[in-house]
Design a protein around this motif. Structure first.
Motif, PDB file in Angstrom:
ATOM      1  N   ASP A   1       0.829  -1.206   0.000  1.00 24.50           N
ATOM      2  CA  ASP A   1       0.000   0.000   0.000  1.00 24.50           C
ATOM      3  C   ASP A   1       0.863   1.256   0.000  1.00 24.50           C
ATOM      4  OD1 ASP A   1       0.873  -0.840   2.500  1.00 24.50           O
ATOM      5  OD2 ASP A   1      -0.773   0.133   3.574  1.00 24.50           O
ATOM      6  N   ILE A   2       1.905   1.256   0.787  1.00 23.04           N
ATOM      7  CA  ILE A   2       2.825   2.400   0.805  1.00 23.04           C
ATOM      8  C   ILE A   2       3.589   2.485  -0.508  1.00 23.04           C
ATOM      9  CG2 ILE A   2       4.784   3.440   1.997  1.00 23.04           C
ATOM     10  CD1 ILE A   2       2.157   3.445   3.557  1.00 23.04           C
ATOM     11  N   ARG A   3       3.995   1.338  -1.020  1.00 23.04           N
ATOM     12  CA  ARG A   3       4.714   1.331  -2.295  1.00 23.04           C
ATOM     13  C   ARG A   3       3.848   1.908  -3.412  1.00 23.04           C
ATOM     14  NH1 ARG A   3       5.325  -4.317  -3.604  1.00 23.04           N
ATOM     15  NH2 ARG A   3       3.339  -4.034  -4.674  1.00 23.04           N
ATOM     16  N   ASP A   4       2.566   1.524  -3.451  1.00 19.32           N
ATOM     17  CA  ASP A   4       1.674   2.033  -4.490  1.00 19.32           C
ATOM     18  C   ASP A   4       1.459   3.541  -4.338  1.00 19.32           C
ATOM     19  OD1 ASP A   4       1.492  -0.526  -5.413  1.00 19.32           O
ATOM     20  OD2 ASP A   4      -0.437  -0.943  -4.465  1.00 19.32           O
ATOM     21  N   LEU A   5       1.320   3.991  -3.101  1.00 16.64           N
ATOM     22  CA  LEU A   5       1.155   5.422  -2.864  1.00 16.64           C
ATOM     23  C   LEU A   5       2.354   6.201  -3.381  1.00 16.64           C
ATOM     24  CD1 LEU A   5      -0.124   7.939  -1.527  1.00 16.64           C
ATOM     25  CD2 LEU A   5       0.998   7.234   0.613  1.00 16.64           C
ATOM     26  N   LEU A   6       3.550   5.746  -3.050  1.00 19.57           N
ATOM     27  CA  LEU A   6       4.752   6.458  -3.476  1.00 19.57           C
ATOM     28  C   LEU A   6       4.952   6.352  -4.983  1.00 19.57           C
ATOM     29  CD1 LEU A   6       7.206   5.408  -0.611  1.00 19.57           C
ATOM     30  CD2 LEU A   6       5.807   7.476  -0.792  1.00 19.57           C
ATOM     31  N   THR A   7       4.530   5.242  -5.577  1.00 20.53           N
ATOM     32  CA  THR A   7       4.647   5.083  -7.025  1.00 20.53           C
ATOM     33  C   THR A   7       3.746   6.071  -7.755  1.00 20.53           C
ATOM     34  OG1 THR A   7       5.167   2.733  -6.761  1.00 20.53           O
ATOM     35  CG2 THR A   7       4.425   3.452  -8.930  1.00 20.53           C
ATOM     36  N   ARG A   8       2.531   6.280  -7.239  1.00 15.18           N
ATOM     37  CA  ARG A   8       1.606   7.238  -7.853  1.00 15.18           C
ATOM     38  C   ARG A   8       2.026   8.679  -7.614  1.00 15.18           C
ATOM     39  NH1 ARG A   8      -2.735   7.779  -5.575  1.00 15.18           N
ATOM     40  NH2 ARG A   8      -2.567   6.400  -3.758  1.00 15.18           N
ATOM     41  N   ALA A   9       2.719   8.911  -6.514  1.00 17.82           N
ATOM     42  CA  ALA A   9       2.940  10.294  -6.083  1.00 17.82           C
ATOM     43  C   ALA A   9       4.178  10.938  -6.688  1.00 17.82           C
ATOM     44  CB  ALA A   9       3.031  10.333  -4.554  1.00 17.82           C
ATOM     45  N   PHE A  10       5.342  10.366  -6.529  1.00 16.64           N
ATOM     46  CA  PHE A  10       6.579  11.119  -6.736  1.00 16.64           C
ATOM     47  C   PHE A  10       7.238  10.821  -8.075  1.00 16.64           C
ATOM     48  CE2 PHE A  10       6.314  10.981  -2.030  1.00 16.64           C
ATOM     49  CZ  PHE A  10       6.285  12.347  -1.809  1.00 16.64           C
ATOM     50  N   VAL A  11       7.864  11.867  -8.616  1.00 15.90           N
ATOM     51  CA  VAL A  11       8.686  11.717  -9.815  1.00 15.90           C
ATOM     52  C   VAL A  11       9.962  10.973  -9.448  1.00 15.90           C
ATOM     53  CG1 VAL A  11       7.752  13.812 -10.850  1.00 15.90           C
ATOM     54  CG2 VAL A  11       9.816  13.953  -9.453  1.00 15.90           C
ATOM     55  N   ASP A  12      10.671  10.490 -10.458  1.00 13.59           N
ATOM     56  CA  ASP A  12      11.866   9.693 -10.190  1.00 13.59           C
ATOM     57  C   ASP A  12      13.041  10.533  -9.704  1.00 13.59           C
ATOM     58  OD1 ASP A  12      10.570   7.367 -10.907  1.00 13.59           O
ATOM     59  OD2 ASP A  12      11.214   7.472 -13.008  1.00 13.59           O
ATOM     60  N   ALA A  13      13.096  11.784 -10.141  1.00 14.62           N
ATOM     61  CA  ALA A  13      14.222  12.659  -9.759  1.00 14.62           C
ATOM     62  C   ALA A  13      13.671  13.963  -9.203  1.00 14.62           C
ATOM     63  CB  ALA A  13      15.130  12.899 -10.949  1.00 14.62           C
ATOM     64  N   PRO A  14      13.197  13.954  -7.966  1.00 11.11           N
ATOM     65  CA  PRO A  14      12.606  15.174  -7.407  1.00 11.11           C
ATOM     66  C   PRO A  14      13.688  16.196  -7.067  1.00 11.11           C
ATOM     67  CG  PRO A  14      12.715  13.481  -5.732  1.00 11.11           C
ATOM     68  CD  PRO A  14      13.168  12.838  -7.012  1.00 11.11           C
ATOM     69  N   PRO A  15      13.327  17.461  -6.968  1.00 10.89           N
ATOM     70  CA  PRO A  15      14.295  18.483  -6.539  1.00 10.89           C
ATOM     71  C   PRO A  15      14.709  18.236  -5.090  1.00 10.89           C
ATOM     72  CG  PRO A  15      12.092  19.406  -6.619  1.00 10.89           C
ATOM     73  CD  PRO A  15      11.995  18.042  -7.233  1.00 10.89           C
ATOM     74  N   PRO A  16      15.839  18.795  -4.682  1.00 10.37           N
ATOM     75  CA  PRO A  16      16.320  18.523  -3.317  1.00 10.37           C
ATOM     76  C   PRO A  16      15.462  19.138  -2.221  1.00 10.37           C
ATOM     77  CG  PRO A  16      17.739  20.119  -4.430  1.00 10.37           C
ATOM     78  CD  PRO A  16      16.816  19.583  -5.464  1.00 10.37           C
ATOM     79  N   LEU A  17      14.754  20.230  -2.528  1.00 12.05           N
ATOM     80  CA  LEU A  17      13.988  20.922  -1.499  1.00 12.05           C
ATOM     81  C   LEU A  17      12.489  20.766  -1.747  1.00 12.05           C
ATOM     82  CD1 LEU A  17      16.033  24.224  -1.165  1.00 12.05           C
ATOM     83  CD2 LEU A  17      16.184  22.166   0.247  1.00 12.05           C
ATOM     84  N   VAL A  18      11.762  20.623  -0.640  1.00 11.81           N
ATOM     85  CA  VAL A  18      10.315  20.456  -0.730  1.00 11.81           C
ATOM     86  C   VAL A  18       9.649  21.700  -1.290  1.00 11.81           C
ATOM     87  CG1 VAL A  18       8.236  19.938   0.599  1.00 11.81           C
ATOM     88  CG2 VAL A  18      10.416  18.911   1.247  1.00 11.81           C
ATOM     89  N   THR A  19      10.191  22.853  -1.017  1.00 11.48           N
ATOM     90  CA  THR A  19       9.538  24.117  -1.367  1.00 11.48           C
ATOM     91  C   THR A  19       9.709  24.509  -2.830  1.00 11.48           C
ATOM     92  OG1 THR A  19      11.529  25.268  -0.597  1.00 11.48           O
ATOM     93  CG2 THR A  19       9.719  25.014   0.971  1.00 11.48           C
ATOM     94  N   GLU A  20      10.469  23.769  -3.598  1.00  7.61           N
ATOM     95  CA  GLU A  20      10.727  24.155  -4.986  1.00  7.61           C
ATOM     96  C   GLU A  20       9.667  23.659  -5.949  1.00  7.61           C
ATOM     97  OE1 GLU A  20      14.600  22.904  -6.119  1.00  7.61           O
ATOM     98  OE2 GLU A  20      15.629  24.216  -4.703  1.00  7.61           O
ATOM     99  N   GLY A  21       8.814  22.741  -5.515  1.00  7.22           N
ATOM    100  CA  GLY A  21       7.819  22.176  -6.416  1.00  7.22           C
ATOM    101  C   GLY A  21       8.438  21.140  -7.335  1.00  7.22           C
ATOM    102  N   GLY A  22       7.595  20.603  -8.222  1.00  3.81           N
ATOM    103  CA  GLY A  22       8.087  19.601  -9.160  1.00  3.81           C
ATOM    104  C   GLY A  22       8.279  18.233  -8.545  1.00  3.81           C
ATOM    105  N   LEU A  23       7.568  17.935  -7.446  1.00  6.10           N
ATOM    106  CA  LEU A  23       7.731  16.672  -6.744  1.00  6.10           C
ATOM    107  C   LEU A  23       6.819  15.571  -7.270  1.00  6.10           C
ATOM    108  CD1 LEU A  23       7.701  17.988  -3.047  1.00  6.10           C
ATOM    109  CD2 LEU A  23       9.696  17.544  -4.466  1.00  6.10           C
ATOM    110  N   PHE A  24       5.610  15.963  -7.697  1.00  7.53           N
ATOM    111  CA  PHE A  24       4.564  14.980  -7.923  1.00  7.53           C
ATOM    112  C   PHE A  24       4.340  14.700  -9.409  1.00  7.53           C
ATOM    113  CE2 PHE A  24       3.786  16.426  -3.670  1.00  7.53           C
ATOM    114  CZ  PHE A  24       3.360  15.290  -2.996  1.00  7.53           C
ATOM    115  N   LEU A  25       3.848  13.491  -9.658  1.00 11.04           N
ATOM    116  CA  LEU A  25       3.547  13.054 -11.012  1.00 11.04           C
ATOM    117  C   LEU A  25       2.169  13.552 -11.440  1.00 11.04           C
ATOM    118  CD1 LEU A  25       4.756   9.360 -10.738  1.00 11.04           C
ATOM    119  CD2 LEU A  25       5.768  11.106 -12.223  1.00 11.04           C
TER     120      LEU A  25
END
Length: 965
Positions: free
Chosen positions: A490-514
């Protein structure tokens, strides 16, 4: 700071700094962390960054240095490695909403023992924060240690202060908390432990410590943790929690259930023995090649490496977990395909323990979720590898190996009620990873690795002839693991749907989600990522509708987006609003352009804010499953250790030892694993037996022959056997060892003012005081740091003490150059002579490296000196001097035996007389002289002076004068 005009910002800085005087203050200003005044000078020197100044033109400029906030972790790790403490002061309000100076506050204090960032940690090593408390009135104390990065913690209660300090050195914490006024012994400074002083009150007080522990552990009574009757240990535990709360600025609830060390369940290896056996570090203090762990560690994951470290620090003393581990290792040894598949799956698993801790503590970055996602895919691959073992598929149809769905929903997907209650009975309580009594309660290990009523159950009798059946017990164990497997799909599926493969280093920069994760985010992503296309579409529409093919679109920071026409462009539509006039052109805006611009500008900020909110939402979801993650981290660690031990056994051709409850040790073709790894195929194995008739082995032979190697390889084989590993030998029977003592080599401790001989005697004293019947003692060259006869007397007395102790003697390997000791064979029961064989050939000596019965004929020291390159003239002169010394000694010894006239010479050791016709050999005292018997019978307290004079005259007439009989 006199003469410095302080701005409001510097005043704020100094207010914060005053609360953390002993730390470096990283003060957030925009995109940088800045340091001022003395902190800036220190940081500039230690980090090799530029030292500048604020108000450089002023009479007293303020020293200033800084680092980019996105690269701060690397700089912080350097400071922590150097032993500094760092307070991180962040902006706690949005600068856009701030009225006046932005509010700032310290959000955490980083210290060597409390860091959780990978850059400051060694992957396969624990990072302990420890606290020691000693109650002088009660003569009792406690030592607690916690790895904040994983949640593991444990401790020790003792009424022996020296033992607590020994364990403090043994556990090697990055930081040791001591109450103010409590001075550590000198060896603590010598070994380099970092001491942090902490106020005794209230941080070490019993009542608040108890409350902190109960709150952190979620229990109602200290008895649940087995510390209710150990107040000093409770104080040490409370101090750790208080320190963590102060530095982390939050409640500490992620620590695993505390279990004090149970000394009765583990072989004890003190810090001296660990050092002399070179288990983790070489004698020169360095890690890596030359250490046992370097040869043995074939684990893939950081969790497995740390678990192996813990096992080596405290091998088991009970047969059941040893044999159960052997079962699992045997399976991986015999099934190479399984071992390769498991190693391949483990290669994609990151540090689940530390990932889970960082996420739970809100110290995580986007890359941590990507690593976690990949690790969870690795769990699925690991499970598939285990299911592929013939006969290992669970009975449930949903879990069969040949199921069309290799990842059935019924396995690995748990309800929220189950999320914190998995694998509780695999290898004891592993719901907290590899924590507890160093690495978990092993009482349930047999049930996890074999049948509960099988041959290796804790209550079953264990004999040397117990059958070796790796298939049955190990397969049952893997089936038990698989039956409760949680691959966190369940956690694996959540993270698979959510995050890009190469997110930016900081949370505040955006570009995290698919795309597709949230509809409202998709709309904002469409605007921000395709806004330029929207603008081009609007430009084309205006060009076509108004017949303005030369209309252009532009942007600047002052006016934003605009349409541009030359002054000779002709017709200007009515809905165009003039924004700026230039020499040859005009710039305009339209209602649609302004609306689109506002949407685009807002979309970027809205997207960043929404992604940050979604990130926090995902983090909270994953953090709620920390216990599940820690549970699987513990399972992965154990599987990794088992396959790693098997990989080492196959690589180095090791065999499974037999474990029994007796005292005998029989090793056939034993090798030293580290020396063998360095020597390649040139290593010569040796046999060794310790039993009732051979309890103390006196080993003689020249230097460089290999005495120390044989001694240490025996101790290492015992350690390896009792962690469940295979051992470097053709075969081995090992009677359980409760303590290994190893005293080898010669070294001084100048920092403590101790000479080589003082260190030698201190280590020997510890052995004589603490060694018991089940111990294994390894001694090398006792008494070599003083004069010949002092050293011989001490070595003789130590050998006697070990041979006479515990109704048959302590199992001992005693290497010595004092050939006089070889006469103990046949006089003291259980003492036997062995030597490392050599061969003389044309004036040279050849080291055969073989341990054979009997004493060496001589030391061959001069021959070894010649091999070492000592000039020939010196070697020749040494031979002449040796010949003269031997003649003098023989003459003096012959005089005492009544075989020659009086001659000058060094007196023999009292009670040791030369044996005529031999060179350098000795025998035990002959029949006592009659005079000594009469003197022994005297009661000197009842003799008058006159009677004493008469007795002296009588003795002289009978034994001392010319007329003596």
């Amino acid at each position: 700071m006199n003469g410095v005009k302080l701005t409001p910002m510097l005043e704020q800085y100094l207010r914060v700094k005053s609360e953390y005087p002993d730390t470096l203050l990283f003060y957030r200003m925009g995109d940088f962390y800045e340091l001022f005044f003395e902190d800036a000078v220190t940081a500039s020197r230690e980090l090799q960054i530029t030292l500048t100044s604020r108000n450089p033109g002023a009479a007293s400029p303020v020293p200033m240095a800084g680092v980019p906030h996105h690269a701060a972790d690397g700089y912080l790790s350097q400071l922590l490695e150097k032993g500094f403490r760092v307070a991180v002061c962040d902006q706690i309000e949005d600068p856009k909403l701030a009225k006046g100076l932005v509010k700032r506050a310290v959000t955490r204090v980083l210290t060597p023992g409390t860091t959780v960032e990978d850059a400051s940690l060694r992957a396969k090593e624990h990072n302990y924060l420890a606290a020691l408390f000693w109650d002088e009135r009660e003569k009792a104390g406690g030592l607690a240690w916690a790895d904040f990065s994983t949640g593991e913690w444990s401790g020790l209660f003792s009424r022996d202060q020296a033992r607590l300090w020994q364990w403090a050195i043994k556990m090697s914490p990055r930081e040791l908390l001591l109450p103010d006024g409590f001075e550590p012994p000198r060896q603590i400074a010598a070994v380099g432990l970092q001491i942090s002083r902490y106020p005794a009150r209230p941080h070490f007080d019993l009542a608040p410590a108890t409350q902190r522990i109960l709150a952190a552990q979620g229990v109602a009574d200290l008895a649940v943790l087995d510390v209710a009757d150990k107040p000093p240990l409770v104080r040490a535990m409370g101090a750790i929690l208080s320190y963590l709360i102060q530095t982390q600025k939050q409640d500490i609830t992620h620590l695993s259930p505390f279990r004090p060390v149970n000394l009765s369940k583990h072989m004890l290896l003190d810090e001296v023995t660990e050092r002399n056996l070179e288990i983790f570090r070489r004698l020169d203090g360095k890690k890596g090649p030359g250490t046992l762990v370097h040869v043995l560690d074939r684990t893939i994951t950081p969790m497995g490496g740390r678990l192996l470290e813990s096992m080596l620090r405290q091998p088991w003393l009970e047969s059941a977990p040893i044999l159960a581990t052997q079962e699992a290792v045997s399976l991986f040894v015999t099934d190479g395909a399984l071992r390769d598949a498991v190693r391949c799956a483990l290669d994609s698993v990151y540090d689940l323990e530390r990932l889970a801790a960082r996420i739970y503590l809100n110290r995580c970055a986007p890359k941590d979720f990507v690593a976690l996602r990949q690790s969870l895919f690795g769990l699925a691959a690991l499970r598939a590898a285990l299911l592929a073992v013939p006969g290992n598929a669970p009975a449930s149809d949903a879990c069969r190996a040949d199921d069309e769905n290799p990842e059935p929903a019924s396995v690995g997907v748990m309800s929220s009620d189950e999320s914190c209650n998995v694998l509780s009975d695999v290898s004891g309580d592993v719901s907290s990873g590899v924590s507890g009594d160093v690495f978990g309660d092993i009482s349930g290990l047999d049930s996890a690795l074999g049948r509960a009523d099988g041959p290796y159950a804790p209550d079953s009798p264990v004999t040397p002839d117990s059958p070796v059946t790796p298939a049955s017990g190990a397969l049952a164990g893997l089936a038990a693991v698989l039956a409760q497997w949680d691959d966190l799909s369940d956690i694996r599926d959540l993270l698979t749907r959510a995050f890009v493969d190469a997110p930016p280093p900081l949370v505040t920069e955006g570009g995290l989600f698919l795309p597709g994760y949230r509809p409202e985010l998709d709309e904002l992503m469409e605007l921000t990522e395709h806004g330029e296309g929207r603008l081009k579409e609007l430009l084309a529409e205006e060009q076509q509708a108004s017949n303005l093919p030369r209309l252009k679109l532009g942007f600047n920071r002052v006016f934003g987006y605009y349409f541009e026409l030359t002054k000779s462009g002709g017709y200007v539509p009515e809905h165009f609003e003039r924004r700026q006039t230039l020499a040859d052109r005009e710039r305009y805006v339209t209602p649609r352009l302004k609306e689109l611009e506002e949407r685009l500008m807002e979309a970027g900020e809205k997207r960043k804010a929404l992604e940050y909110s979604l990130f926090r939402e995902v983090r909270e979801t994953v953090a709620a499953c920390r216990q599940r993650l820690a549970s699987m981290a513990g399972v992965v660690a154990r599987l990794d250790v088992w396959q790693g031990l098997a990989e080492a056994a196959v690589r180095w051709d090791w065999t499974r030892p037999q474990i029994h409850e007796g005292l005998a040790m029989e090793i056939r073709a034993g090798r030293h694993p580290v020396v063998e790894a360095a020597a390649g195929g040139d290593y010569i194995p040796n046999d060794l037996t310790l039993d009732d008739d051979r309890r103390v082995l006196l080993i003689t032979g020249p230097n460089m022959a290999g005495k120390s190697t044989v001694l240490r390889q025996t101790a290492i084989i015992a350690v390896l056997a009792q962690i469940g590993s295979f051992v470097p030998a053709a075969s081995a029977r090992v009677g359980l060892v409760d303590r290994v003592f190893c005293r080898v080599g010669a070294s001084d401790n100048l920092a403590m003012g101790q000479s080589t001989f003082m260190v030698e005697m201190s280590e020997t004293a510890r052995i004589l005081r603490q060694a018991g019947k089940r111990s294994l003692v390894v001694l090398d060259e006792i008494g070599r740091g003083t004069s010949t006869f002092d050293g011989l007397a001490l070595a003789w007395a130590v050998a006697e003490a070990l041979a006479d102790r515990e109704e048959g003697g302590v199992r001992t390997l005693f290497a010595t150059h004092y050939h006089e000791l070889t006469r103990l064979e046949g006089v003291l029961p259980g003492v036997r002579n062995y030597n490392i064989a050599i061969k003389q050939w044309r004036g040279d000596i050849i080291f055969l490296r073989r341990l054979v019965p009997g004493p060496a004929d001589r030391s061959y020291g001069i021959e070894v000196a010649r091999l070492a390159g000592v000039p020939r003239a010196v070697v020749r002169r040494a031979g002449e001097i040796l010949e003269e010394l031997e003649k003098t000694r023989d003459a003096a010894a012959g005089e005492r035996a009544g075989h020659g006239p009086k001659s000058a010479g060094q007196p023999a050791l009292p009670g040791i007389f030369a044996n005529p016709g031999t060179t350098g050999e000795t025998c035990l005292p002959c029949t006592a002289h009659p005079l000594s018997l009469e003197l022994a019978a005297l009661d000197v307290d009842r003799i008058t002076p006159l009677e004493a004079l008469r007795m002296l005259g009588d003795f002289k007439s009978r034994y001392g004068g010319e007329n003596a009989s």
